[in-house]
Design an enzyme around this catalytic site. Structure first.
Site, PDB file in Angstrom:
ATOM      1  N   SER A 119       1.159  -0.884   0.018  1.00 36.53           N
ATOM      2  CA  SER A 119      -0.144   0.153  -0.260  1.00 36.53           C
ATOM      3  C   SER A 119       0.818   1.215  -0.077  1.00 36.53           C
ATOM      4  O   SER A 119       0.435   1.631  -0.216  1.00 36.53           O
ATOM      5  CB  SER A 119      -0.724   0.106   1.455  1.00 36.53           C
ATOM      6  N   HIS A 140      -1.800  -3.532  -6.705  1.00 36.37           N
ATOM      7  CA  HIS A 140      -2.613  -2.840  -5.374  1.00 36.37           C
ATOM      8  C   HIS A 140      -4.258  -2.970  -5.472  1.00 36.37           C
ATOM      9  O   HIS A 140      -4.929  -2.463  -6.175  1.00 36.37           O
ATOM     10  CB  HIS A 140      -2.140  -1.560  -5.032  1.00 36.37           C
ATOM     11  N   GLU A 152      -5.080  -0.702  -8.876  1.00 38.32           N
ATOM     12  CA  GLU A 152      -4.225   0.368  -9.001  1.00 38.32           C
ATOM     13  C   GLU A 152      -3.163  -0.592  -9.641  1.00 38.32           C
ATOM     14  O   GLU A 152      -2.685  -1.257  -8.985  1.00 38.32           O
ATOM     15  CB  GLU A 152      -3.999   0.667  -7.823  1.00 38.32           C
ATOM     16  N   ASN A 190      -5.087   5.998  -1.710  1.00 41.76           N
ATOM     17  CA  ASN A 190      -5.145   6.481  -0.112  1.00 41.76           C
ATOM     18  C   ASN A 190      -3.678   7.558  -0.130  1.00 41.76           C
ATOM     19  O   ASN A 190      -4.326   8.616   0.756  1.00 41.76           O
ATOM     20  CB  ASN A 190      -3.816   5.339   0.158  1.00 41.76           C
TER      21      ASN A 190
HETATM   22  P1  NAD Z   1      -1.920  -9.073   6.755  1.00 44.14           P
HETATM   23  O1  NAD Z   1      -1.187  -9.380   7.712  1.00 44.14           O
HETATM   24  O2  NAD Z   1      -3.593 -10.388   6.998  1.00 44.14           O
HETATM   25  O3  NAD Z   1      -1.401 -11.028   6.024  1.00 44.14           O
HETATM   26  C1  NAD Z   1       0.037 -10.976   6.023  1.00 44.14           C
HETATM   27  C2  NAD Z   1       0.389 -12.709   5.427  1.00 44.14           C
HETATM   28  O4  NAD Z   1       2.114 -12.180   5.544  1.00 44.14           O
HETATM   29  C3  NAD Z   1       0.308 -13.786   6.731  1.00 44.14           C
HETATM   30  O5  NAD Z   1      -0.350 -14.254   6.544  1.00 44.14           O
HETATM   31  C4  NAD Z   1       1.610 -13.649   7.240  1.00 44.14           C
HETATM   32  O6  NAD Z   1       2.509 -14.687   7.721  1.00 44.14           O
HETATM   33  C5  NAD Z   1       2.731 -13.794   5.904  1.00 44.14           C
HETATM   34  N1  NAD Z   1       4.184 -13.111   6.026  1.00 44.14           N
HETATM   35  C6  NAD Z   1       4.894 -13.148   6.236  1.00 44.14           C
HETATM   36  N2  NAD Z   1       6.309 -13.028   6.016  1.00 44.14           N
HETATM   37  C7  NAD Z   1       6.113 -13.907   5.148  1.00 44.14           C
HETATM   38  C8  NAD Z   1       6.801 -14.282   4.456  1.00 44.14           C
HETATM   39  N3  NAD Z   1       8.581 -14.405   4.486  1.00 44.14           N
HETATM   40  N4  NAD Z   1       6.631 -15.368   2.870  1.00 44.14           N
HETATM   41  C9  NAD Z   1       5.490 -15.316   3.397  1.00 44.14           C
HETATM   42  N5  NAD Z   1       4.893 -15.101   3.852  1.00 44.14           N
HETATM   43  C10 NAD Z   1       4.517 -14.795   4.938  1.00 44.14           C
HETATM   44  O7  NAD Z   1      -1.999  -8.524   5.974  1.00 44.14           O
HETATM   45  P2  NAD Z   1      -2.789  -8.125   5.142  1.00 44.14           P
HETATM   46  O8  NAD Z   1      -3.418  -7.134   5.555  1.00 44.14           O
HETATM   47  O9  NAD Z   1      -3.094  -9.406   4.163  1.00 44.14           O
HETATM   48  O10 NAD Z   1      -1.501  -6.933   3.613  1.00 44.14           O
HETATM   49  C11 NAD Z   1      -1.337  -8.444   3.042  1.00 44.14           C
HETATM   50  C12 NAD Z   1      -0.365  -6.472   2.035  1.00 44.14           C
HETATM   51  O11 NAD Z   1      -1.483  -6.005   1.689  1.00 44.14           O
HETATM   52  C13 NAD Z   1       0.525  -5.061   2.891  1.00 44.14           C
HETATM   53  O12 NAD Z   1       1.950  -5.481   1.569  1.00 44.14           O
HETATM   54  C14 NAD Z   1      -0.725  -4.195   2.362  1.00 44.14           C
HETATM   55  O13 NAD Z   1       0.381  -3.260   2.478  1.00 44.14           O
HETATM   56  C15 NAD Z   1      -1.796  -4.094   1.442  1.00 44.14           C
HETATM   57  N6  NAD Z   1      -2.844  -3.999   1.172  1.00 44.14           N
HETATM   58  C16 NAD Z   1      -3.084  -4.298   2.519  1.00 44.14           C
HETATM   59  C17 NAD Z   1      -4.657  -3.821   2.365  1.00 44.14           C
HETATM   60  C18 NAD Z   1      -5.896  -3.428   3.677  1.00 44.14           C
HETATM   61  O14 NAD Z   1      -6.656  -3.168   3.723  1.00 44.14           O
HETATM   62  N7  NAD Z   1      -5.262  -4.777   4.567  1.00 44.14           N
HETATM   63  C19 NAD Z   1      -5.111  -3.047   1.616  1.00 44.14           C
HETATM   64  C20 NAD Z   1      -4.683  -2.768  -0.383  1.00 44.14           C
HETATM   65  C21 NAD Z   1      -3.221  -3.676   0.208  1.00 44.14           C
END
Ligand code: NAD
Length: 291
Positions: A119, A140, A152, A190
């Site tokens: 993000s 994204h 995005e 964002n």
């Molecule tokens: P989350 O915490 O729900 O999930 C992250 C996952 O990554 C976890 O299951 C964790 O075990 C895993 N992980 C950590 N290190 C790892 C590794 N080395 N190898 C494999 N897996 C690994 O987080 P999320 O909300 O799903 O966010 C993930 C990405 O998406 C981030 O970059 C975030 O910025 C982006 N994002 C989030 C949102 C939102 O609203 N939450 C929206 C758009 C983008």
């Protein structure tokens, strides 16, 4: 380029939604996480969400079964090496993402496109640490992925045109709509949304309104489907604060300074829906404003 196999790294909130929409659109998906538990939970959740879509008549029972059959999981990152497209959606920490790309690089095919669902982290900087900055992009998705229409597409400074065109084709096959953003802090959605949420928190902090009046005003006065404080709780107040910090640091403009009240809620561990308390208290039957 023809994309058939997709590797998704990270099976959290976003990764499971991404795996869901790709499998449903006909791609073979390999979902990876360091946590076996996260993988099991993600598969069960995808199954439930597909079931719900089928019950609502949005997809057929056969679509549901076919999507599940296209979906596999692995705790070994190297298994993703054979994929045509990799979507990294692990924890939002630059060192975590860099380590994932470093570990993947020796196992990739020359044509594989690398993407990140970050993000806020610079796509150009992530790309520069790989052997293929021209085939690296920001991809994204919005939360929840199966519901939200927009994706995005962020080109780093080195991203080439064939890579961008390939991802445009992928977004079309997903049935979603792409918006192109240059690689500047927080991209488009964002960059606009978070300062609005931050301003709503300032409005609360300065006593111009209370939680209910601020949300009601924006719902009824600006036709927003959710009030800004309700939306902040949905996104996660820690995430909102992190994005405001990225805007503040990256653009060096005081208009992006995070509201001290937002910081205070995060310090309290009141992060919104996920911790059952934020601008609203979700522990009872109905959300109750906390201010
Ligand atoms: P989350 O915490 O729900 O999930 C992250 C996952 O990554 C976890 O299951 C964790 O075990 C895993 N992980 C950590 N290190 C790892 C590794 N080395 N190898 C494999 N897996 C690994 O987080 P999320 O909300 O799903 O966010 C993930 C990405 O998406 C981030 O970059 C975030 O910025 C982006 N994002 C989030 C949102 C939102 O609203 N939450 C929206 C758009 C983008």
């Amino acid at each position: 380029m023809d994309i058939r196999t997709v590797g998704v790294v990270g099976a959290g909130q976003m990764g499971n939604g991404i795996a869901h929409v790709f499998a449903l659109a006909g791609y073979d998906v390999l979902l990876n996480d360091i946590s076996e538990e996260a993988l099991e939970k993600a598969l069960a959740l995808i199954d439930r969400n597909l079931e719900r879509q089928a019950a609502r008549g949005k997809i057929t029972g056969e679509d549901h079964q076919a999507a599940m059959a296209r979906l596999r999981t692995t705790a070994r990152l190297v298994d993703l090496g054979a994929s045509d497209l990799i979507i990294e959606s692990a924890t939002e920490r630059e060192t975590v993402k860099q380590a994932i790309f470093e570990d993947l690089l020796p196992h990739l095919q020359p044509h594989t496109i690398l993407t990140s669902n970050t993000s806020s982290i610079s796509i150009t900087r992530l790309a520069s640490r790989t052997d293929r900055p021209e085939r690296f992009m920001g991809f994204h998705f919005m939360n929840p992925v199966p519901v939200m229409q927009l994706v995005e597409l962020i080109r780093g400074i080195a991203t080439d045109e064939p890579t961008y065109k390939t991802l445009l084709g992928v977004v079309e096959k997903l049935g979603k709509t792409a918006a192109s953003s240059e690689d500047f802090p927080a991209f488009i959605v964002n960059r606009i949304l978070m300062p609005m949420i931050n301003e709503a928190v300032y409005t609360l902090y300065e006593g111009v309104g209370n939680v209910r009046s601020i949300d009601e005003s924006m719902k009824l006065g600006a036709n927003h489907p959710m009030g800004p404080l309700e939306l902040a709780d949905f996104i996660g107040l820690d995430t909102c604060l992190a994005i405001m910090n990225v805007l503040h640091d990256g653009l060096a403009d005081t208009k992006y300074r995070p509201c001290p009240l937002l910081t205070k809620y995060v310090e309290a561990g009141w992060l919104g829906r996920k911790t059952k308390r934020g601008f609203y208290d979700y522990r009872g039957d109905e959300p109750v404003p906390t201010r």
